[in-house]
Design an enzyme around this catalytic site. Structure first.
Site, PDB file in Angstrom:
ATOM      1  N   LYS A 109      -0.555   4.896   4.499  1.00  0.00           N
ATOM      2  CA  LYS A 109      -1.412   3.964   5.237  1.00  0.00           C
ATOM      3  C   LYS A 109      -0.915   3.800   6.655  1.00  0.00           C
ATOM      4  CE  LYS A 109      -3.630  -0.562   4.956  1.00  0.00           C
ATOM      5  NZ  LYS A 109      -4.959   0.038   5.292  1.00  0.00           N
ATOM      6  N   HIS A 117       0.846  -1.201   0.000  1.00  0.00           N
ATOM      7  CA  HIS A 117       0.000   0.000   0.000  1.00  0.00           C
ATOM      8  C   HIS A 117       0.884   1.254   0.000  1.00  0.00           C
ATOM      9  CE1 HIS A 117      -3.140  -2.811   1.253  1.00  0.00           C
ATOM     10  NE2 HIS A 117      -3.983  -1.924   0.770  1.00  0.00           N
TER      11      HIS A 117
HETATM   12  N1  NAI Z   1     -12.962  -1.034   2.869  1.00  0.00           N
HETATM   13  C1  NAI Z   1     -12.328  -0.552   1.805  1.00  0.00           C
HETATM   14  O1  NAI Z   1     -12.669  -0.868   0.644  1.00  0.00           O
HETATM   15  C2  NAI Z   1     -11.233   0.445   2.007  1.00  0.00           C
HETATM   16  C3  NAI Z   1     -10.866   0.779   3.278  1.00  0.00           C
HETATM   17  N2  NAI Z   1      -9.948   1.749   3.493  1.00  0.00           N
HETATM   18  C4  NAI Z   1      -9.711   2.132   4.897  1.00  0.00           C
HETATM   19  O2  NAI Z   1     -10.372   3.372   5.119  1.00  0.00           O
HETATM   20  C5  NAI Z   1      -9.686   4.123   6.130  1.00  0.00           C
HETATM   21  C6  NAI Z   1      -9.402   5.513   5.600  1.00  0.00           C
HETATM   22  O3  NAI Z   1      -8.503   5.401   4.523  1.00  0.00           O
HETATM   23  P1  NAI Z   1      -8.086   6.760   3.749  1.00  0.00           P
HETATM   24  O4  NAI Z   1      -9.303   7.445   3.230  1.00  0.00           O
HETATM   25  O5  NAI Z   1      -6.994   6.408   2.810  1.00  0.00           O
HETATM   26  O6  NAI Z   1      -7.461   7.608   4.951  1.00  0.00           O
HETATM   27  P2  NAI Z   1      -7.298   9.201   5.061  1.00  0.00           P
HETATM   28  O7  NAI Z   1      -6.354   9.414   6.186  1.00  0.00           O
HETATM   29  O8  NAI Z   1      -7.038   9.784   3.730  1.00  0.00           O
HETATM   30  O9  NAI Z   1      -8.773   9.686   5.487  1.00  0.00           O
HETATM   31  C7  NAI Z   1      -9.283   9.529   6.789  1.00  0.00           C
HETATM   32  C8  NAI Z   1     -10.041  10.804   7.107  1.00  0.00           C
HETATM   33  O10 NAI Z   1     -10.741  10.632   8.328  1.00  0.00           O
HETATM   34  C9  NAI Z   1     -10.649  11.858   9.050  1.00  0.00           C
HETATM   35  N3  NAI Z   1     -10.978  11.595  10.451  1.00  0.00           N
HETATM   36  C10 NAI Z   1     -10.154  11.203  11.444  1.00  0.00           C
HETATM   37  N4  NAI Z   1     -10.852  11.062  12.583  1.00  0.00           N
HETATM   38  C11 NAI Z   1     -12.152  11.378  12.293  1.00  0.00           C
HETATM   39  C12 NAI Z   1     -13.364  11.437  13.030  1.00  0.00           C
HETATM   40  N5  NAI Z   1     -13.393  11.162  14.339  1.00  0.00           N
HETATM   41  N6  NAI Z   1     -14.506  11.771  12.394  1.00  0.00           N
HETATM   42  C13 NAI Z   1     -14.494  12.088  11.082  1.00  0.00           C
HETATM   43  N7  NAI Z   1     -13.377  12.075  10.307  1.00  0.00           N
HETATM   44  C14 NAI Z   1     -12.223  11.712  10.926  1.00  0.00           C
HETATM   45  C15 NAI Z   1      -9.251  12.351   8.772  1.00  0.00           C
HETATM   46  O11 NAI Z   1      -9.127  13.735   9.053  1.00  0.00           O
HETATM   47  C16 NAI Z   1      -9.124  12.038   7.278  1.00  0.00           C
HETATM   48  O12 NAI Z   1      -9.602  13.101   6.485  1.00  0.00           O
HETATM   49  C17 NAI Z   1      -8.461   3.291   6.495  1.00  0.00           C
HETATM   50  O13 NAI Z   1      -8.780   2.509   7.624  1.00  0.00           O
HETATM   51  C18 NAI Z   1      -8.289   2.372   5.279  1.00  0.00           C
HETATM   52  O14 NAI Z   1      -7.657   1.146   5.600  1.00  0.00           O
HETATM   53  C19 NAI Z   1      -9.341   2.443   2.463  1.00  0.00           C
HETATM   54  C20 NAI Z   1      -9.659   2.127   1.166  1.00  0.00           C
HETATM   55  C21 NAI Z   1     -10.612   1.074   0.831  1.00  0.00           C
HETATM   56  O1  LIG Z   2      -5.604   2.031   3.352  1.00  0.00           O
HETATM   57  C1  LIG Z   2      -5.892   1.742   2.157  1.00  0.00           C
HETATM   58  O2  LIG Z   2      -5.633   2.464   1.155  1.00  0.00           O
HETATM   59  C2  LIG Z   2      -6.647   0.476   1.942  1.00  0.00           C
HETATM   60  N1  LIG Z   2      -7.041  -0.187   3.016  1.00  0.00           N
HETATM   61  C3  LIG Z   2      -7.872  -1.335   3.000  1.00  0.00           C
HETATM   62  C4  LIG Z   2      -7.220  -2.461   3.795  1.00  0.00           C
HETATM   63  O3  LIG Z   2      -6.608  -2.114   4.859  1.00  0.00           O
HETATM   64  O4  LIG Z   2      -7.363  -3.624   3.383  1.00  0.00           O
HETATM   65  C5  LIG Z   2      -8.401  -1.720   1.646  1.00  0.00           C
HETATM   66  C6  LIG Z   2      -7.533  -1.358   0.488  1.00  0.00           C
HETATM   67  O5  LIG Z   2      -6.514  -2.322   0.342  1.00  0.00           O
HETATM   68  C7  LIG Z   2      -6.959   0.028   0.562  1.00  0.00           C
END
Ligand code: NAI
Ligand SMILES: O=C(O)C1=N[C@H](C(=O)O)C[C@H](O)C1
Length: 272
Positions: free
Chosen positions: A164, A160
């Protein structure tokens, strides 16, 4: 019209989800929530995410209860960080708001709190570490393959982007759980990396390795190594749009979900 609230609104996923929601004829963005103390509070989220004003102002998570009461979303979509998401989920569930949660990195204890809260408040929830259709097919392939290759050595490698915060990925953890379950062993057979004179590999262990660097969106490889051959099951995400497309499916699915239960993307896709 499905009324959608998004937490993590200005993050990599949240901003992309907001962009896609704004393009849907059957969805309306009603709230965009960011971290407590965010300097973006009161700013138009459309302008912040490069789309021009949309009339939805960023609010802080500390005011989430009031925001939900005022905007009355049908579903709250959370892509934040585990510690924050637990509190968000509790507040939303107590307000009777259904949930689509993609945040990863929850501990077993945090997942128990989330499960209890959703059950107690009888809200509907889709929670999945990876919302991409291809990854959920990947999980199904692993479920089907693992019993056939039960005597092969398994290693899980994920890669990643440098930003991350959690490791290994939630997707890698789910792959580990699928394989461990098929073998009738605990996911605690995982060996996270190897360093030093670690001795020969045992038959039961499953190696898990997290690569971080650059702008890698999300690669997952499960390697089954045997005598004279190996099989590698690979998923590579080229764009976060793959995850966001899954989020749209989950938002549309949620109304038909069972109250008080948590389902994942395999259930949404009907492939579990
Ligand atoms: N299930 C899926 O398909 C996917 C899951 N993810 C997961 O999603 C999460 C976020 O990933 P990204 O968007 O890349 O991270 P990021 O760091 O770009 O975005 C997270 C956002 O949440 C905000 N935040 C933090 N605490 C908060 C709160 N209490 N209330 C509201 N907003 C808050 C931050 O300020 C930031 O803007 C990670 O856990 C990642 O692993 C990411 C991509 C795909
Ligand atoms: O943090 C990310 O970007 C992603 N997180 C998810 C994970 O922890 O599996 C899903 C995806 O791989 C992207």
């Amino acid at each position: 019209m499905i009324r959608v609230a998004v937490t993590g609104a200005c993050g990599r996923m949240g901003s992309g989800i907001i962009g896609r929601v704004l393009e849907q004829d059957d969805m309306e963005l009603v709230a965009a929530i960011e971290a407590p103390g965010t300097p973006l509070s009161g700013r138009d989220v459309g302008e912040l995410t490069g789309r021009g004003p949309v009339g939805v102002m960023v609010t802080e998570a500390s005011a989430l209860k009031d925001t939900l009461a005022e905007t009355e979303p049908d579903v709250l979509v959370d892509f934040t960080i585990a510690t924050a998401a637990v509190e968000t989920i509790k507040t939303a569930a107590e307000a009777g708001v259904n949930l689509v949660v993609g945040t990863t990195g929850f501990s077993d204890e945090q997942m128990k709190i989330i499960e209890d809260c959703i059950k107690r408040n009888r809200v509907k929830a889709v929670i999945s570490p990876n919302m991409a259709v291809g990854v959920n097919v990947f999980f199904k392939v692993l479920r089907d393959l693992a019993p056939v290759l039960s005597d092969y050595d398994v290693e899980i490698i994920e890669a990643h982007h440098r930003h991350k915060k959690d490791a290994p990925s939630g997707t890698a953890v789910r792959a580990l759980e699928v394989i461990a379950e098929s073998r009738g062993v605990s996911p605690e057979v995982a060996v996270h990396g190897r360093n030093g004179l670690v001795g020969e590999r045992t038959d039961d262990e499953i190696g898990v390795h997290a690569v971080r660097g650059g702008d890698i969106v999300g690669d997952h490889i499960v390697l089954f190594a045997g005598d004279g051959e190996r099989l590698e099951i690979v998923h590579r995400a080229h764009s976060r749009q793959a995850f966001i497309s899954g989020v749209m499916r989950a938002i549309r699915f949620i109304e038909s979900a069972e109250p008080g239960c948590i389902v994942d993307m395999g259930d949404v896709l009907g492939i579990n």
